[in-house]
Write a protein that holds these residues in place. Structure first.
Motif, PDB file in Angstrom:
ATOM      1  N   THR A 223       0.842  -1.186   0.000  1.00 26.17           N
ATOM      2  CA  THR A 223       0.000   0.000   0.000  1.00 26.17           C
ATOM      3  C   THR A 223       0.879   1.238   0.000  1.00 26.17           C
ATOM      4  OG1 THR A 223      -1.719  -1.178   1.225  1.00 26.17           O
ATOM      5  CG2 THR A 223      -1.834   1.227   1.199  1.00 26.17           C
ATOM      6  N   LEU A 224       0.895   1.929  -1.129  1.00 23.15           N
ATOM      7  CA  LEU A 224       1.727   3.117  -1.267  1.00 23.15           C
ATOM      8  C   LEU A 224       0.974   4.377  -0.869  1.00 23.15           C
ATOM      9  CD1 LEU A 224       3.608   2.937  -4.705  1.00 23.15           C
ATOM     10  CD2 LEU A 224       4.592   2.672  -2.428  1.00 23.15           C
ATOM     11  N   GLU A 225       1.711   5.314  -0.325  1.00 26.44           N
ATOM     12  CA  GLU A 225       1.249   6.694  -0.189  1.00 26.44           C
ATOM     13  C   GLU A 225       2.085   7.522  -1.155  1.00 26.44           C
ATOM     14  OE1 GLU A 225       1.009  10.395   3.005  1.00 26.44           O
ATOM     15  OE2 GLU A 225       1.858   8.464   3.624  1.00 26.44           O
ATOM     16  N   LEU A 226       1.455   8.305  -2.009  1.00 26.79           N
ATOM     17  CA  LEU A 226       2.159   9.098  -3.004  1.00 26.79           C
ATOM     18  C   LEU A 226       1.974  10.594  -2.755  1.00 26.79           C
ATOM     19  CD1 LEU A 226       1.232   7.266  -6.348  1.00 26.79           C
ATOM     20  CD2 LEU A 226       3.258   6.939  -4.934  1.00 26.79           C
ATOM     21  N   TRP A 227       2.971  11.376  -3.157  1.00 28.42           N
ATOM     22  CA  TRP A 227       2.885  12.824  -3.089  1.00 28.42           C
ATOM     23  C   TRP A 227       3.770  13.412  -4.193  1.00 28.42           C
ATOM     24  CZ3 TRP A 227       4.746   9.655   0.734  1.00 28.42           C
ATOM     25  CH2 TRP A 227       6.145   9.574   0.860  1.00 28.42           C
ATOM     26  N   GLY A 228       3.479  14.631  -4.567  1.00 27.53           N
ATOM     27  CA  GLY A 228       4.276  15.302  -5.572  1.00 27.53           C
ATOM     28  C   GLY A 228       5.570  15.846  -4.996  1.00 27.53           C
ATOM     29  N   LEU A 229       6.558  16.021  -5.875  1.00 29.05           N
ATOM     30  CA  LEU A 229       7.843  16.606  -5.502  1.00 29.05           C
ATOM     31  C   LEU A 229       8.206  17.693  -6.511  1.00 29.05           C
ATOM     32  CD1 LEU A 229      10.300  13.646  -4.696  1.00 29.05           C
ATOM     33  CD2 LEU A 229       9.409  15.325  -3.076  1.00 29.05           C
ATOM     34  N   ARG A 230       8.909  18.701  -6.023  1.00 29.74           N
ATOM     35  CA  ARG A 230       9.463  19.703  -6.919  1.00 29.74           C
ATOM     36  C   ARG A 230      10.646  20.378  -6.237  1.00 29.74           C
ATOM     37  NH1 ARG A 230       8.521  24.890  -5.416  1.00 29.74           N
ATOM     38  NH2 ARG A 230       6.695  25.391  -4.140  1.00 29.74           N
TER      39      ARG A 230
ATOM     40  N   ILE B 212       3.763  15.929 -12.258  1.00 26.60           N
ATOM     41  CA  ILE B 212       5.088  15.960 -12.894  1.00 26.60           C
ATOM     42  C   ILE B 212       5.968  14.902 -12.243  1.00 26.60           C
ATOM     43  CG2 ILE B 212       7.099  17.364 -13.490  1.00 26.60           C
ATOM     44  CD1 ILE B 212       5.323  19.827 -13.388  1.00 26.60           C
ATOM     45  N   LEU B 213       6.589  15.242 -11.165  1.00 25.84           N
ATOM     46  CA  LEU B 213       7.458  14.315 -10.436  1.00 25.84           C
ATOM     47  C   LEU B 213       6.758  13.914  -9.147  1.00 25.84           C
ATOM     48  CD1 LEU B 213      10.313  13.035  -9.855  1.00 25.84           C
ATOM     49  CD2 LEU B 213      10.942  15.261  -8.886  1.00 25.84           C
ATOM     50  N   TYR B 214       6.786  12.638  -8.825  1.00 26.65           N
ATOM     51  CA  TYR B 214       6.146  12.220  -7.578  1.00 26.65           C
ATOM     52  C   TYR B 214       6.932  11.099  -6.916  1.00 26.65           C
ATOM     53  CZ  TYR B 214       3.956   8.383 -10.279  1.00 26.65           C
ATOM     54  OH  TYR B 214       3.718   7.289 -11.073  1.00 26.65           O
ATOM     55  N   ALA B 215       6.704  10.952  -5.632  1.00 19.20           N
ATOM     56  CA  ALA B 215       7.408   9.968  -4.823  1.00 19.20           C
ATOM     57  C   ALA B 215       6.412   9.212  -3.961  1.00 19.20           C
ATOM     58  CB  ALA B 215       8.456  10.653  -3.931  1.00 19.20           C
ATOM     59  N   GLY B 216       6.863   8.112  -3.403  1.00 20.02           N
ATOM     60  CA  GLY B 216       5.978   7.347  -2.541  1.00 20.02           C
ATOM     61  C   GLY B 216       6.733   6.361  -1.673  1.00 20.02           C
TER      62      GLY B 216
END
Length: 240
Positions: free
Chosen positions: A186-193, A220-224
């Protein structure tokens, strides 16, 4: 003419990996942000598998693990080994790692470079122990990302090397969530900049570090980060 996303580009760019203000400057900023998501090792022999390790930039920010780096390109592996990784030649679509043997799996800036990101996710989840942590960051399959990461960034001083990305391989955030969930992660994702003012200063001076900050937008760019449940899907299992 070299095709977009041709892995041979990394052979020619090998000397850039450890230049903090070189062609891979943003990868240095991302490595610090990414490694902040890695938990402290829970046991003395904890294993971290770094998929698509490149020149080994994550080693600057990781300690306490048996850190295994996997990459296709020999120049990358030589650099990674020089910086302390147990460097192994391997394909992200068929990792030379046994099932459920890694406490942490890192897939940083690699999913958008493989011909089948779903197969790479399946492999990352296969080698992850129940209770283990998956850390990812990648580029989104959106028109905005294609414009910013390719059309704009490749023309910007200090941006990614021209041709390093193929926008046809970018990864939809919701699809990544669903794919990982199918393997019990189960991933949690959020954007990065990059922090805007720091980025402007860097573009002018070409020195210093640019912090990566979180955003709501994953366009655009995201992490998790996610944890593998004890009873994840078993499909795709195999031994090294």
């Amino acid at each position: 003419m070299v095709n977009r996303n041709d892995p041979r580009q990394y052979d020619e760019l090998a000397e850039e990996w450890w230049k903090p203000n070189g062609a891979f400057a943003m990868l240095h900023w991302l490595a610090k942000s990414r490694c902040a998501l890695i938990p402290e090792p829970a046991r003395a022999d904890a294993v971290l598998v770094d998929i698509g390790c490149g020149g080994g930039l994550n080693t600057k920010h990781v300690s306490g693990y048996r850190h295994i780096g996997i990459d296709l390109r020999q120049p990358n592996l030589r650099l990674a080994a020089d910086h302390g990784l147990a460097a192994v030649r391997g394909d992200a679509l068929r990792l030379p790692v046994a099932d459920e043997s890694a406490d942490v799996v890192v897939a940083g800036e690699i999913l958008e470079h493989v011909p089948d990101w779903r197969a790479a996710v399946a492999e990352a989840c296969r080698i992850l122990r129940p209770g283990g942590t998956l850390v990812v960051d990648t580029l989104a399959d959106t028109w905005l990302c294609r414009f910013v990461a390719v059309t704009l960034a490749e023309r910007m001083p200090g941006g990614p090397p021209p041709g390093i990305h193929d926008p046809a391989l970018f990864v939809p955030p919701q699809a990544l969530l669903s794919e990982c969930a199918g393997f019990g992660v189960t991933l949690e994702l959020w954007g990065l900049r990059p922090a805007a003012l720091s980025l402007v200063r860097w573009l002018v001076r070409r020195r210093g570090e640019v912090p990566m900050i979180t955003t709501r937008s994953k366009s655009i760019l995201y992490a998790g980060r996610g944890v593998k449940h004890a009873h994840g899907s078993a499909h795709g299992r195999r031994d090294a």
